[in-house]
Design an enzyme around this catalytic site. Structure first.
Site, PDB file in Angstrom:
ATOM      1  N   ASN A   9      42.601  36.837  44.618  1.00 18.94           N
ATOM      2  CA  ASN A   9      42.704  38.013  43.756  1.00 18.94           C
ATOM      3  C   ASN A   9      43.820  38.915  44.298  1.00 18.94           C
ATOM      4  O   ASN A   9      43.703  39.457  45.393  1.00 18.94           O
ATOM      5  CB  ASN A   9      41.354  38.745  43.764  1.00 18.94           C
ATOM      6  CG  ASN A   9      41.352  39.921  42.833  1.00 18.94           C
ATOM      7  OD1 ASN A   9      42.344  40.646  42.772  1.00 18.94           O
ATOM      8  ND2 ASN A   9      40.272  40.143  42.135  1.00 18.94           N
ATOM      9  N   HIS A  12      44.955  43.786  44.562  1.00 15.95           N
ATOM     10  CA  HIS A  12      45.083  44.775  45.642  1.00 15.95           C
ATOM     11  C   HIS A  12      46.540  45.043  46.013  1.00 15.95           C
ATOM     12  O   HIS A  12      46.860  46.096  46.556  1.00 15.95           O
ATOM     13  CB  HIS A  12      44.268  44.332  46.854  1.00 15.95           C
ATOM     14  CG  HIS A  12      42.853  43.977  46.479  1.00 15.95           C
ATOM     15  ND1 HIS A  12      41.855  44.914  46.399  1.00 15.95           N
ATOM     16  CD2 HIS A  12      42.300  42.803  46.100  1.00 15.95           C
ATOM     17  CE1 HIS A  12      40.731  44.328  46.001  1.00 15.95           C
ATOM     18  NE2 HIS A  12      40.979  43.046  45.815  1.00 15.95           N
ATOM     19  N   HIS A  45      42.614  41.267  37.405  1.00 14.21           N
ATOM     20  CA  HIS A  45      41.717  42.033  36.536  1.00 14.21           C
ATOM     21  C   HIS A  45      42.563  43.044  35.760  1.00 14.21           C
ATOM     22  O   HIS A  45      43.172  43.931  36.362  1.00 14.21           O
ATOM     23  CB  HIS A  45      40.672  42.740  37.417  1.00 14.21           C
ATOM     24  CG  HIS A  45      39.630  43.496  36.655  1.00 14.21           C
ATOM     25  ND1 HIS A  45      38.565  44.098  37.287  1.00 14.21           N
ATOM     26  CD2 HIS A  45      39.469  43.754  35.343  1.00 14.21           C
ATOM     27  CE1 HIS A  45      37.802  44.703  36.379  1.00 14.21           C
ATOM     28  NE2 HIS A  45      38.339  44.510  35.192  1.00 14.21           N
ATOM     29  N   ARG A  47      42.306  45.997  33.977  1.00 15.15           N
ATOM     30  CA  ARG A  47      41.304  47.042  33.740  1.00 15.15           C
ATOM     31  C   ARG A  47      41.702  47.936  32.582  1.00 15.15           C
ATOM     32  O   ARG A  47      42.884  48.136  32.309  1.00 15.15           O
ATOM     33  CB  ARG A  47      41.143  47.916  35.005  1.00 15.15           C
ATOM     34  CG  ARG A  47      40.460  47.216  36.162  1.00 15.15           C
ATOM     35  CD  ARG A  47      40.219  48.221  37.284  1.00 15.15           C
ATOM     36  NE  ARG A  47      39.257  49.223  36.881  1.00 15.15           N
ATOM     37  CZ  ARG A  47      37.962  49.198  37.208  1.00 15.15           C
ATOM     38  NH1 ARG A  47      37.487  48.261  37.990  1.00 15.15           N
ATOM     39  NH2 ARG A  47      37.152  50.137  36.788  1.00 15.15           N
ATOM     40  N   ARG A  51      44.539  50.663  36.457  1.00  9.60           N
ATOM     41  CA  ARG A  51      44.786  51.291  37.764  1.00  9.60           C
ATOM     42  C   ARG A  51      45.580  50.377  38.702  1.00  9.60           C
ATOM     43  O   ARG A  51      46.140  50.843  39.683  1.00  9.60           O
ATOM     44  CB  ARG A  51      43.481  51.729  38.421  1.00  9.60           C
ATOM     45  CG  ARG A  51      42.609  50.603  38.893  1.00  9.60           C
ATOM     46  CD  ARG A  51      41.472  51.112  39.732  1.00  9.60           C
ATOM     47  NE  ARG A  51      40.514  51.871  38.951  1.00  9.60           N
ATOM     48  CZ  ARG A  51      39.223  51.977  39.287  1.00  9.60           C
ATOM     49  NH1 ARG A  51      38.781  51.406  40.384  1.00  9.60           N
ATOM     50  NH2 ARG A  51      38.394  52.652  38.551  1.00  9.60           N
ATOM     51  N   GLU A  72      40.262  38.502  34.671  1.00  7.51           N
ATOM     52  CA  GLU A  72      39.007  39.254  34.511  1.00  7.51           C
ATOM     53  C   GLU A  72      39.239  40.396  33.538  1.00  7.51           C
ATOM     54  O   GLU A  72      40.293  41.054  33.584  1.00  7.51           O
ATOM     55  CB  GLU A  72      38.584  39.862  35.848  1.00  7.51           C
ATOM     56  CG  GLU A  72      38.298  38.877  36.925  1.00  7.51           C
ATOM     57  CD  GLU A  72      38.036  39.588  38.252  1.00  7.51           C
ATOM     58  OE1 GLU A  72      38.018  40.837  38.295  1.00  7.51           O
ATOM     59  OE2 GLU A  72      37.873  38.893  39.240  1.00  7.51           O
ATOM     60  N   THR A 103      34.374  46.573  40.965  1.00  4.03           N
ATOM     61  CA  THR A 103      33.287  46.114  40.102  1.00  4.03           C
ATOM     62  C   THR A 103      31.954  46.187  40.851  1.00  4.03           C
ATOM     63  O   THR A 103      31.811  45.608  41.915  1.00  4.03           O
ATOM     64  CB  THR A 103      33.549  44.651  39.678  1.00  4.03           C
ATOM     65  OG1 THR A 103      34.933  44.517  39.386  1.00  4.03           O
ATOM     66  CG2 THR A 103      32.720  44.279  38.472  1.00  4.03           C
ATOM     67  N   GLU A 153      30.242  33.399  37.366  1.00  2.00           N
ATOM     68  CA  GLU A 153      30.661  33.781  38.712  1.00  2.00           C
ATOM     69  C   GLU A 153      29.536  34.639  39.267  1.00  2.00           C
ATOM     70  O   GLU A 153      29.199  35.690  38.700  1.00  2.00           O
ATOM     71  CB  GLU A 153      31.983  34.564  38.694  1.00  2.00           C
ATOM     72  CG  GLU A 153      32.380  34.982  40.112  1.00  2.00           C
ATOM     73  CD  GLU A 153      33.786  35.572  40.207  1.00  2.00           C
ATOM     74  OE1 GLU A 153      34.626  35.312  39.318  1.00  2.00           O
ATOM     75  OE2 GLU A 153      34.028  36.297  41.183  1.00  2.00           O
ATOM     76  N   HIS A 216      33.069  38.527  45.369  1.00  2.00           N
ATOM     77  CA  HIS A 216      32.929  39.960  45.633  1.00  2.00           C
ATOM     78  C   HIS A 216      32.457  40.201  47.065  1.00  2.00           C
ATOM     79  O   HIS A 216      31.375  39.791  47.443  1.00  2.00           O
ATOM     80  CB  HIS A 216      31.981  40.662  44.667  1.00  2.00           C
ATOM     81  CG  HIS A 216      32.321  42.121  44.551  1.00  2.00           C
ATOM     82  ND1 HIS A 216      33.286  42.587  43.699  1.00  2.00           N
ATOM     83  CD2 HIS A 216      31.889  43.176  45.249  1.00  2.00           C
ATOM     84  CE1 HIS A 216      33.411  43.890  43.859  1.00  2.00           C
ATOM     85  NE2 HIS A 216      32.586  44.269  44.803  1.00  2.00           N
TER      86      HIS A 216
HETATM   87  N1  PXP Z   1      35.341  38.421  41.474  1.00  2.00           N
HETATM   88  C1  PXP Z   1      35.240  39.462  40.625  1.00  2.00           C
HETATM   89  C2  PXP Z   1      34.626  39.211  39.290  1.00  2.00           C
HETATM   90  C3  PXP Z   1      35.716  40.742  40.961  1.00  2.00           C
HETATM   91  O1  PXP Z   1      35.602  41.764  40.094  1.00  2.00           O
HETATM   92  C4  PXP Z   1      36.322  40.918  42.222  1.00  2.00           C
HETATM   93  C5  PXP Z   1      36.862  42.266  42.595  1.00  2.00           C
HETATM   94  O2  PXP Z   1      38.022  42.541  41.877  1.00  2.00           O
HETATM   95  C6  PXP Z   1      36.432  39.804  43.073  1.00  2.00           C
HETATM   96  C7  PXP Z   1      35.908  38.584  42.691  1.00  2.00           C
HETATM   97  C8  PXP Z   1      37.086  39.905  44.418  1.00  2.00           C
HETATM   98  O3  PXP Z   1      36.342  40.770  45.223  1.00  2.00           O
HETATM   99  P1  PXP Z   1      36.916  41.235  46.634  1.00  2.00           P
HETATM  100  O4  PXP Z   1      38.165  41.995  46.377  1.00  2.00           O
HETATM  101  O5  PXP Z   1      35.814  42.050  47.189  1.00  2.00           O
HETATM  102  O6  PXP Z   1      37.186  39.984  47.414  1.00  2.00           O
END
Ligand code: PXP
Length: 264
Positions: A9, A12, A45, A47, A51, A72, A103, A153, A216
């Site tokens: 992901n 960030h 994602h 959003r 953001r 996402e 999330t 998921e 997550h």
């Molecule tokens: N899966 C989903 C559905 C999420 O919303 C997120 C957070 O954006 C993640 C995975 C990844 O989570 P993390 O950044 O805590 O590894």
């Protein structure tokens, strides 16, 4: 044991960029580095509040990625229309609240049953397979199947928080002070239960024909627990990878700037 896919992901990276509203760090560079380093999938994602990932990022990432892109999104109509046009390899429906930091919890597949069913149909009409980000309960697995998703998921936030609380030098988020005050044996019991819940949900989901991902709060310390659950075939991980990359890269970054700012 089946192969595990790693979804990286990269939201960030866009968080850091948006903090200064400049094109640095570049999201496409993050895409290329992740793909070149073994990511099996890129997760982003889009959003409602934009953001981090912007529409143009999503478009560029989908166009340039050498691995599948898991997009996402919420069940908001405007967002779904955009996602249908973007045609990612898969859409993962997630809950979204404006004020949340990230999330929090899985989709409410019971409270928003009709809206989710409609969203799944809309995505399917655009030939986009759908995953639902849900809490690890047997009822949520059943409902996800009934709503037409191909995949779930499993939300691993509760597990990740409890794991971090028990290993208190580790980072955690979304914990409540109440839980921190619990005696260790109770935290430990809750952690075991959270792992059992994920295991049982994963088994049931597979049995009723769903593919199973999890994500997550997963990090370098806790991910081994998810690796033991063979029904889970994909992990989506962001924060811990990007956080680690700061420290695996900071020394070189400082050295290079020192070199450029040294007068002989
Ligand atoms: N899966 C989903 C559905 C999420 O919303 C997120 C957070 O954006 C993640 C995975 C990844 O989570 P993390 O950044 O805590 O590894």
């Amino acid at each position: 044991m089946s192969k595990m896919k790693l979804g990286v992901n990269i939201d960030h990276v866009a968080v850091l960029r948006e903090a200064r509203r400049v094109n640095d760090p570049e999201i496409l560079q993050a895409l290329f580095v992740a793909c070149g380093s073994g990511a099996d999938q890129i997760t982003i994602h889009l959003r409602e509040d934009r953001r981090h990932i912007q529409d143009v990022d999503a478009k560029n990432i989908i166009q340039n990625s050498s691995v599948p892109v898991n997009l996402e999104c919420s069940i908001n109509t405007n967002i779904l229309n955009i996602v249908c046009k973007l045609r990612p390899h898969r859409a993962t429906l997630v809950p979204e609240k404006r004020e949340e930091v990230t999330t929090e919890g899985g989709l409410d597949v019971f409270g928003y049953e009709e809206e989710i069913r409609y969203s799944v149909e809309q995505l399917h009409d655009s030939i986009i397979p759908v995953s639902l980000f849900v809490d690890p309960t047997l009822l949520a697995m059943e409902k996800s199947r009934e709503l037409g998703a191909e995949m779930v998921e499993l939300h691993t936030g509760t597990f990740a928080n409890l794991f971090a609380m028990l290993h208190s030098s580790l980072p955690y988020s979304n914990h409540s002070v109440k839980e921190l005050e619990l005696p260790r044996y109770e935290l430990s019991e809750r952690l075991e239960k959270s792992i059992e819940d994920i295991k049982n949900a994963a088994k049931h989901a597979k049995k009723i024909g769903l593919e199973v991902a999890a994500g997550h709060g997963l990090n370098y310390h806790n991910v081994h627990e998810m690796m033991k659950i063979e029904e889970i075939i994909e992990l989506n991980i962001g924060q811990s990878i990007i956080a680690r990359s700061v420290f695996s890269g900071l020394a070189d970054a400082v050295k290079e700037m020192k070199r450029l700012t040294t007068r002989s």
